[in-house]
Design a protein around this motif. Structure first.
Motif, PDB file in Angstrom:
ATOM      1  N   PHE B  63      46.090  29.779  35.160  1.00 25.80           N
ATOM      2  CA  PHE B  63      46.654  29.465  36.731  1.00 25.80           C
ATOM      3  C   PHE B  63      47.189  30.895  36.976  1.00 25.80           C
ATOM      4  O   PHE B  63      47.539  31.533  36.392  1.00 25.80           O
ATOM      5  CB  PHE B  63      48.081  28.840  37.241  1.00 25.80           C
ATOM      6  CG  PHE B  63      47.622  27.138  36.636  1.00 25.80           C
ATOM      7  CD1 PHE B  63      46.928  26.461  37.538  1.00 25.80           C
ATOM      8  CD2 PHE B  63      47.962  27.032  35.613  1.00 25.80           C
ATOM      9  CE1 PHE B  63      46.751  24.965  36.779  1.00 25.80           C
ATOM     10  CE2 PHE B  63      47.815  25.483  35.141  1.00 25.80           C
ATOM     11  CZ  PHE B  63      46.792  24.199  36.034  1.00 25.80           C
ATOM     12  N   ILE B  64      46.841  31.434  38.782  1.00 27.36           N
ATOM     13  CA  ILE B  64      47.692  32.598  39.241  1.00 27.36           C
ATOM     14  C   ILE B  64      48.127  32.845  40.177  1.00 27.36           C
ATOM     15  O   ILE B  64      47.886  31.951  41.277  1.00 27.36           O
ATOM     16  CB  ILE B  64      46.741  33.725  38.812  1.00 27.36           C
ATOM     17  CG1 ILE B  64      45.523  33.701  39.859  1.00 27.36           C
ATOM     18  CG2 ILE B  64      46.506  34.406  37.392  1.00 27.36           C
ATOM     19  CD1 ILE B  64      45.017  34.917  40.084  1.00 27.36           C
ATOM     20  N   GLN B  65      49.013  33.327  40.530  1.00 24.11           N
ATOM     21  CA  GLN B  65      49.925  33.433  42.372  1.00 24.11           C
ATOM     22  C   GLN B  65      49.257  34.595  42.573  1.00 24.11           C
ATOM     23  O   GLN B  65      49.073  35.880  42.118  1.00 24.11           O
ATOM     24  CB  GLN B  65      51.566  34.253  42.001  1.00 24.11           C
ATOM     25  CG  GLN B  65      51.808  32.732  41.762  1.00 24.11           C
ATOM     26  CD  GLN B  65      52.550  32.108  42.931  1.00 24.11           C
ATOM     27  OE1 GLN B  65      51.630  32.737  43.803  1.00 24.11           O
ATOM     28  NE2 GLN B  65      53.306  31.860  43.545  1.00 24.11           N
ATOM     29  N   ALA B  66      47.834  34.112  43.472  1.00 26.59           N
ATOM     30  CA  ALA B  66      47.311  35.313  44.231  1.00 26.59           C
ATOM     31  C   ALA B  66      47.719  36.140  44.517  1.00 26.59           C
ATOM     32  O   ALA B  66      48.751  35.856  45.929  1.00 26.59           O
ATOM     33  CB  ALA B  66      46.415  34.696  44.927  1.00 26.59           C
ATOM     34  N   LYS B  67      47.571  37.439  44.369  1.00 21.30           N
ATOM     35  CA  LYS B  67      48.482  38.186  45.710  1.00 21.30           C
ATOM     36  C   LYS B  67      46.853  39.382  46.325  1.00 21.30           C
ATOM     37  O   LYS B  67      46.236  39.776  45.387  1.00 21.30           O
ATOM     38  CB  LYS B  67      49.378  39.437  44.393  1.00 21.30           C
ATOM     39  CG  LYS B  67      49.919  38.979  43.917  1.00 21.30           C
ATOM     40  CD  LYS B  67      50.601  39.532  42.888  1.00 21.30           C
ATOM     41  CE  LYS B  67      50.609  40.039  41.477  1.00 21.30           C
ATOM     42  NZ  LYS B  67      51.598  40.754  40.949  1.00 21.30           N
ATOM     43  N   PRO B  68      47.620  39.543  47.668  1.00 23.35           N
ATOM     44  CA  PRO B  68      47.212  40.575  48.520  1.00 23.35           C
ATOM     45  C   PRO B  68      46.040  42.017  47.384  1.00 23.35           C
ATOM     46  O   PRO B  68      44.728  42.045  47.601  1.00 23.35           O
ATOM     47  CB  PRO B  68      46.959  41.523  49.585  1.00 23.35           C
ATOM     48  CG  PRO B  68      48.164  40.458  49.583  1.00 23.35           C
ATOM     49  CD  PRO B  68      48.752  39.836  47.926  1.00 23.35           C
ATOM     50  N   VAL B  69      46.976  41.861  46.608  1.00 23.55           N
ATOM     51  CA  VAL B  69      46.209  43.832  45.637  1.00 23.55           C
ATOM     52  C   VAL B  69      44.918  42.808  45.070  1.00 23.55           C
ATOM     53  O   VAL B  69      44.536  44.032  44.426  1.00 23.55           O
ATOM     54  CB  VAL B  69      47.439  44.449  44.758  1.00 23.55           C
ATOM     55  CG1 VAL B  69      47.561  43.983  44.230  1.00 23.55           C
ATOM     56  CG2 VAL B  69      47.068  45.607  44.602  1.00 23.55           C
ATOM     57  N   MET B  71      42.141  42.010  45.807  1.00 19.12           N
ATOM     58  CA  MET B  71      41.038  41.552  46.182  1.00 19.12           C
ATOM     59  C   MET B  71      41.270  43.112  46.381  1.00 19.12           C
ATOM     60  O   MET B  71      39.886  43.292  46.715  1.00 19.12           O
ATOM     61  CB  MET B  71      41.487  41.062  47.955  1.00 19.12           C
ATOM     62  CG  MET B  71      42.185  39.590  47.559  1.00 19.12           C
ATOM     63  SD  MET B  71      41.174  38.557  47.843  1.00 19.12           S
ATOM     64  CE  MET B  71      41.861  37.016  49.208  1.00 19.12           C
ATOM     65  N   TRP B  73      41.397  45.245  44.234  1.00 21.95           N
ATOM     66  CA  TRP B  73      41.204  46.056  43.390  1.00 21.95           C
ATOM     67  C   TRP B  73      39.145  45.493  43.028  1.00 21.95           C
ATOM     68  O   TRP B  73      38.348  45.787  42.982  1.00 21.95           O
ATOM     69  CB  TRP B  73      42.253  45.425  42.669  1.00 21.95           C
ATOM     70  CG  TRP B  73      43.342  46.307  42.187  1.00 21.95           C
ATOM     71  CD1 TRP B  73      43.600  47.246  42.952  1.00 21.95           C
ATOM     72  CD2 TRP B  73      44.281  45.590  41.277  1.00 21.95           C
ATOM     73  NE1 TRP B  73      45.081  46.753  42.155  1.00 21.95           N
ATOM     74  CE2 TRP B  73      44.991  46.459  41.447  1.00 21.95           C
ATOM     75  CE3 TRP B  73      44.198  44.402  40.634  1.00 21.95           C
ATOM     76  CZ2 TRP B  73      46.217  45.738  40.867  1.00 21.95           C
ATOM     77  CZ3 TRP B  73      44.985  43.828  40.065  1.00 21.95           C
ATOM     78  CH2 TRP B  73      46.385  44.401  39.836  1.00 21.95           C
ATOM     79  N   TYR B  91      40.874  30.434  40.468  1.00 22.53           N
ATOM     80  CA  TYR B  91      41.428  31.614  41.922  1.00 22.53           C
ATOM     81  C   TYR B  91      39.777  32.498  41.780  1.00 22.53           C
ATOM     82  O   TYR B  91      39.915  33.691  42.532  1.00 22.53           O
ATOM     83  CB  TYR B  91      41.782  32.293  41.198  1.00 22.53           C
ATOM     84  CG  TYR B  91      42.325  33.236  39.354  1.00 22.53           C
ATOM     85  CD1 TYR B  91      41.597  33.999  39.313  1.00 22.53           C
ATOM     86  CD2 TYR B  91      42.691  31.714  38.689  1.00 22.53           C
ATOM     87  CE1 TYR B  91      41.737  34.209  37.843  1.00 22.53           C
ATOM     88  CE2 TYR B  91      42.885  32.222  37.588  1.00 22.53           C
ATOM     89  CZ  TYR B  91      42.279  33.408  37.297  1.00 22.53           C
ATOM     90  OH  TYR B  91      41.987  34.138  35.441  1.00 22.53           O
ATOM     91  N   PRO B  94      37.491  32.810  45.369  1.00 19.10           N
ATOM     92  CA  PRO B  94      38.342  33.734  46.759  1.00 19.10           C
ATOM     93  C   PRO B  94      38.081  34.620  46.725  1.00 19.10           C
ATOM     94  O   PRO B  94      38.285  35.859  47.711  1.00 19.10           O
ATOM     95  CB  PRO B  94      39.323  33.001  46.417  1.00 19.10           C
ATOM     96  CG  PRO B  94      39.417  31.750  45.773  1.00 19.10           C
ATOM     97  CD  PRO B  94      38.584  31.950  44.790  1.00 19.10           C
ATOM     98  N   ILE B  95      38.648  34.876  45.284  1.00 18.26           N
ATOM     99  CA  ILE B  95      38.832  36.716  45.237  1.00 18.26           C
ATOM    100  C   ILE B  95      37.925  37.434  45.725  1.00 18.26           C
ATOM    101  O   ILE B  95      37.817  38.189  46.360  1.00 18.26           O
ATOM    102  CB  ILE B  95      39.999  36.932  44.156  1.00 18.26           C
ATOM    103  CG1 ILE B  95      41.015  36.355  43.832  1.00 18.26           C
ATOM    104  CG2 ILE B  95      39.322  38.495  43.655  1.00 18.26           C
ATOM    105  CD1 ILE B  95      41.532  36.655  42.596  1.00 18.26           C
ATOM    106  N   GLU B  97      35.338  36.877  47.524  1.00 16.41           N
ATOM    107  CA  GLU B  97      34.786  36.674  48.866  1.00 16.41           C
ATOM    108  C   GLU B  97      35.854  36.879  49.286  1.00 16.41           C
ATOM    109  O   GLU B  97      34.991  37.736  50.479  1.00 16.41           O
ATOM    110  CB  GLU B  97      34.779  34.755  48.803  1.00 16.41           C
ATOM    111  CG  GLU B  97      34.365  34.594  50.005  1.00 16.41           C
ATOM    112  CD  GLU B  97      34.477  33.208  50.574  1.00 16.41           C
ATOM    113  OE1 GLU B  97      34.842  32.418  51.628  1.00 16.41           O
ATOM    114  OE2 GLU B  97      34.822  32.119  49.410  1.00 16.41           O
ATOM    115  N   GLY B  98      37.119  36.659  48.964  1.00 13.78           N
ATOM    116  CA  GLY B  98      37.859  38.231  49.445  1.00 13.78           C
ATOM    117  C   GLY B  98      37.672  39.921  49.884  1.00 13.78           C
ATOM    118  O   GLY B  98      37.487  40.377  50.706  1.00 13.78           O
TER     119      GLY B  98
END
Lengths: 295, 361
Positions: B63-69, B71, B73, B91, B94-95, B97-98
Motif C-alpha cells: 500500500f502507498i499514499q499516492a502523491k501527485p509527484v 506521476m 517522476w 498503484y 494509475p501512476i 496512466e497518469g
C-alpha cells in the motif's frame, strides 16, 4: 503537474457541486455522520459480494474484458456493485423508518449504530474472505489522485440526474429538512420522502467515497456548509457561499499537495485546507460580530 | 587587466556550467517502486542515473499514499522498475496512466519487471481462490530477500540500462564494471572474501557463479571439504565458509515464526523452516484462535525466534513472547527501513546479524 491534477480537479468540482447542496440538508437535519454510515453499509455489501461469489459459483469480474451478453452475464459482471447499492438502499430505508415522531431516540444514534455494526460485520466477513481487505480499504480511503476520465464522466452523469430530481422536488425536501413536524401536519408522507432523500444520498456517496475516500467526502459535505451557516440565513446564499469556499479549498489543497520536494498525499491536503478555511471563517465571523455587521 | 581576468573567470564558469548541464542531460531518469530496487540501480548505474523510489523504506510495499509527484517522476522517467508479481497491483497502473509517458508502458524498453529471471517460490499450482487468503497467483513477491535473486535483479537492471545507453560504449562498459563489483560485493558478503578468492584464483574476482551453483545444489560443504583435502596436500591452510552462509550454518533447519508470508525466500536460502505465520492466512490479521494455536506450537516444538517486519504491530508477537519466551526479531525488509539498512547488502546483513544475535542470547 497541471495535467496530472486535471482529473482529480474535475472530480472534486463534480463532487462538490452536489455534495455542497446535500450537505445543507444533512446539517439542517442534524444527521452529520449519515455519509459515513451509508458508505460503510455499502462497503459491507461489496465485501459480502466477495464472499458470496465463490459460493454462488461466480467468477470474479474481470474489469478488462467483461462480456455482457445476457442478463445473467450482466448480473455477474456487476454483482459487487449491485449488492453495494442494495445495501445502501437498505440503510436508506432503515434511516427513513427509524425516525421517531417524538425523538425518543436521537436519529444520530441510529446512524452511529448502523455505522459501527456494518463496519464490524465487514471485518468479520473479511476474516473469511481476504483480498477484500484491500477492496474495503480502497472503498473507504479512496484515492482522488487516481481519478480518471471515465470516473469523472460517470459521477457527472449520475450527479446530474440526482441534481435534477432534487431540483424538481426541492420544496418537499426542504419542507422536511427545515421543520419535520410542520411537514407532517401538512399531510406529507415523511417516511417516503425520507427514503427518497437517503436513497439518493446513498447513490451519491457510494460513488464519491469510492473515488475520494471518506475523509474528503465528509469535508466536502459538512465544512463549506458550516462556514456558510455562520454568515447567511437564506438557502441560496448559503449554497453559493459553500460552493465558493469549496472551490478555494480545492485549488489550495491540490496546490499544497504539489509543494516541496516530495509533495503530500492529495486527500489529507484537501481536508487540511478545509479545516484551515473553517478556522478563518470563525475568526471572520467573530470580527464581523464585533463590528456589528451581522445580526 | 582586472577586466581580462574577470572575463576569463566568467567564461570559465560558463563553460563549467554548460559542461554540467550537458553531463546532467546524459543521465537516465529511473523510477523504482521500492527502495531496494533504487539501491541496486544506484549501485549499477552509478553516475549515469538519477533514481527515485515511490515507496519509502519501512513502508508496507503493498500500500502507498499516492502523491501527485509520483506521476511527474514517472512522466520524466526513461525507465520504470517494479518488483512485479502483483506486489504493486494497487498503484502501478494509475501512476503509469497518469504520467502519460509512452516510454514506460508495460512491455516497452522503459518498463522493467525485476522478477523476470529470478528463482521464484510459492507459485500456486492450482486455481487461487479467496479462501486461501491473499495469495499472489504469480508467486510470492518478496523475492529480493534472497541474495541469489539480488544478483539476478542486478543483472537484469544492468542489461536494461545498457539497452537504453546503447549509443555510449563507455557508459556501457561502466555499467558492466559496476555490475560486476556489485555482484562481487554480494558474493563476498554471502560466502566470505576468503572463499570467493579461493574459487576465482588469480582471475579478477568478478564472479563466484560456481559457489552459487554448489549452494543451489546443496554441495557447498562437500566442495569445501574436498578443497581443504587438496590444500592439506600442498601444505596450505584450510579455507572456511564465511559470510552470511557461514554465520547461518549453525541454524540450518531451525524453525521460525513469521508475521506475513514475506520471509519464504530468506528462509529458503539460509535453511530456516517457517513453521507458522501469525496471520492465519496471508493478509488477514491474527485471530485469537490462531494465536492460541501458534503459542501451543511454539511451546511444543521449542521454536526460538519470531521474525517480523517493523511495520507490523507488536501486540500479537508480544503476547506470544510473554507466553512462550520466544525471541522477537524485528527486521526491515527494505533499504532505508531503519537507519543501518543503507543499501541492499547492509539490509540483508542486518537481518542476519539481528537473527544471530537473538539466537545466541
Amino acid at each position: 503537474m497541471l495535467d496530472v491534477l486535471m482529473y482529480p480537479f474535475l472530480a472534486c468540482l463534480v463532487i462538490t457541486a452536489l455534495h455542497c447542496y446535500m450537505g445543507l440538508h444533512v446539517v439542517k437535519r442534524g444527521v452529520i455522520f449519515v455519509d459515513l454510515a451509508l458508505a460503510q453499509t455499502a462497503a459491507l455489501g461489496g465485501v459480502l459480494a466477495l464472499l458470496l461469489m465463490p459460493i454462488l459459483g461466480m467468477e470474479a469480474p474481470d474489469h478488462d474484458a467483461v462480456a455482457v451478453r445476457s442478463f445473467a452475464g450482466f448480473l455477474q459482471a456487476h454483482f459487487p456493485y449491485i449488492l453495494t447499492l442494495a445495501f445502501a438502499f437498505l440503510a436508506a430505508a432503515l434511516f427513513a423508518l427509524s425516525r421517531f415522531r417524538d425523538e425518543r431516540v436521537p436519529h444520530e444514534a441510529i446512524i452511529g449504530i448502523v455505522y459501527v455494526v456494518s463496519a464490524a460485520l465487514a471485518v468479520l466477513i473479511l476474516s473469511k474472505a481476504p483480498h477484500g481487505h484491500e477492496k474495503m480499504e480502497e472503498m473507504l480511503v479512496g484515492n482522488i489522485l487516481f481519478a480518471n476520465g471515465s470516473d469523472v464522466l460517470k459521477i457527472f452523469l449520475l450527479y446530474f440526474v440526482l441534481g435534477v430530481v432534487h431540483f424538481f422536488f426541492r420544496k418537499k425536501f426542504f419542507a422536511i429538512s427545515d421543520d419535520v413536524k410542520r411537514a407532517e401536519q401538512a399531510g406529507m408522507s415523511v417516511r417516503w420522502w425520507d427514503f427518497l432523500f437517503y436513497a439518493s444520498f446513498g447513490l451519491m456517496v457510494t460513488q464519491s467515497v469510492g473515488i475520494a475516500g471518506v475523509l474528503v467526502v465528509f469535508s466536502f459535505l459538512i465544512i463549506p456548509n458550516v462556514c456558510a451557516l455562520m454568515f447567511f440565513r437564506r438557502f441560496i446564499y448559503q449554497l453559493l457561499f459553500g460552493w465558493g469556499v469549496s472551490f478555494i479549498a480545492i485549488v489550495a489543497g491540490l496546490w499544497f499537495s504539489t509543494t516541496g520536494q516530495e509533495g503530500y498525499p492529495v486527500g489529507p491536503s484537501l481536508v487540511g485546507v478545509f479545516g484551515l478555511i473553517l478556522v478563518l471563517c470563525v475568526f471572520a465571523r467573530l470580527g464581523f460580530a464585533k463590528l456589528g455587521w451581522l445580526k | 587587466m582586472k577586466n581580462k581576468y574577470l572575463c576569463l573567470l566568467v567564461i570559465g564558469l560558463l563553460v563549467i556550467g554548460l559542461l554540467n548541464i550537458w553531463a546532467e542531460e546524459k543521465k537516465l531518469n529511473v523510477v523504482t517502486t521500492t527502495t531496494d530496487l533504487k539501491s541496486i540501480t544506484e549501485s549499477i548505474g552509478g553516475d549515469f542515473v538519477n533514481v527515485k523510489s515511490v515507496c519509502q523504506g519501512g513502508q508496507d510495499p503493498h500500500f502507498i499514499q499516492a502523491k501527485p509527484v509520483f506521476m511527474t517522476w514517472a512522466r520524466d522517467a526513461d525507465l520504470w522498475i517494479r518488483i512485479g508479481r502483483e506486489l504493486e497491483v494497487g498503484y502501478e497502473a494509475p501512476i503509469l496512466e497518469g504520467s502519460r509517458n509512452p516510454k514506460i508502458k508495460v512491455g516497452e524498453t522503459g518498463h522493467l519487471d525485476a522478477s523476470e529471471h529470478i528463482l521464484l517460490l510459492e507459485v500456486p499450482t492450482k486455481q487461487v481462490d479467496r479462501s486461501m487468503g491473499d495469495v499472489h497467483p504469480l508467486g510470492n513477491p518478496h523475492y529480493w530477500l534472497d541474495p541469489y535473486n539480488g544478483r539476478i535483479i542486478a543483472k537484469s537492471i544492468a542489461e536494461r540500462l545498457k539497452k537504453l545507453l546503447a549509443e555510449n560504449a563507455e557508459q556501457c562498459r561502466g555499467i558492466d564494471k559496476n555490475c560486476n563489483a556489485f555482484i562481487k560485493k554480494i558474493d563476498e558478503a554471502m560466502f566470505g572474501a576468503e572463499l570467493v578468492k579461493e574459487i576465482s584464483g588469480d582471475k579478477p574476482a568478478s564472479s563466484a557463479d560456481r559457489l552459487w551453483e554448489l549452494e543451489l545444489a546443496g554441495k557447498l560443504d562437500e566442495f569445501i571439504t574436498e578443497t581443504n583435502t587438496e590444500r592439506k596436500k600442498q601444505d596450505k591452510p584450510s579455507v572456511t565458509l564465511g559470510g552470511w552462509a557461514g554465520k547461518m550454518r549453525a541454524y540450518r533447519g531451525s524453525k521460525i515464526i513469521t508475521y506475513h508470508r514475506s520471509l519464504s525466500y530468506f528462509a529458503n536460502r539460509f535453511g530456516l523452516v517457517v513453521a507458522e505465520e501469525l496471520e492465519p492466512k496471508p493478509g488477514i490479521p491474527p485471530s485469537p484462535n490462531h494465536l492460541v494455536a501458534v503459542i501451543k506450537k511454539v511451546n511444543e516444538e521449542k521454536i526460538k525466534a519470531l521474525i517480523m517486519e517493523n511495520y507490523y504491530s507488536c501486540k500479537a508477537p508480544d503476547l506470544i513472547a510473554e507466553k512462550t519466551g520466544i525471541k522477537i526479531v524485528v527486521i526491515t525488509n527494505s533499504v532505508g527501513g531503519d537507519e543501518s539498512a543503507k543499501d541492499y547488502v547492509s539490509m540483508i546483513d542486518n537481518i542476519i546479524t539481528k537473527f544471530v544475535k537473538s539466537m545466541e542470547k
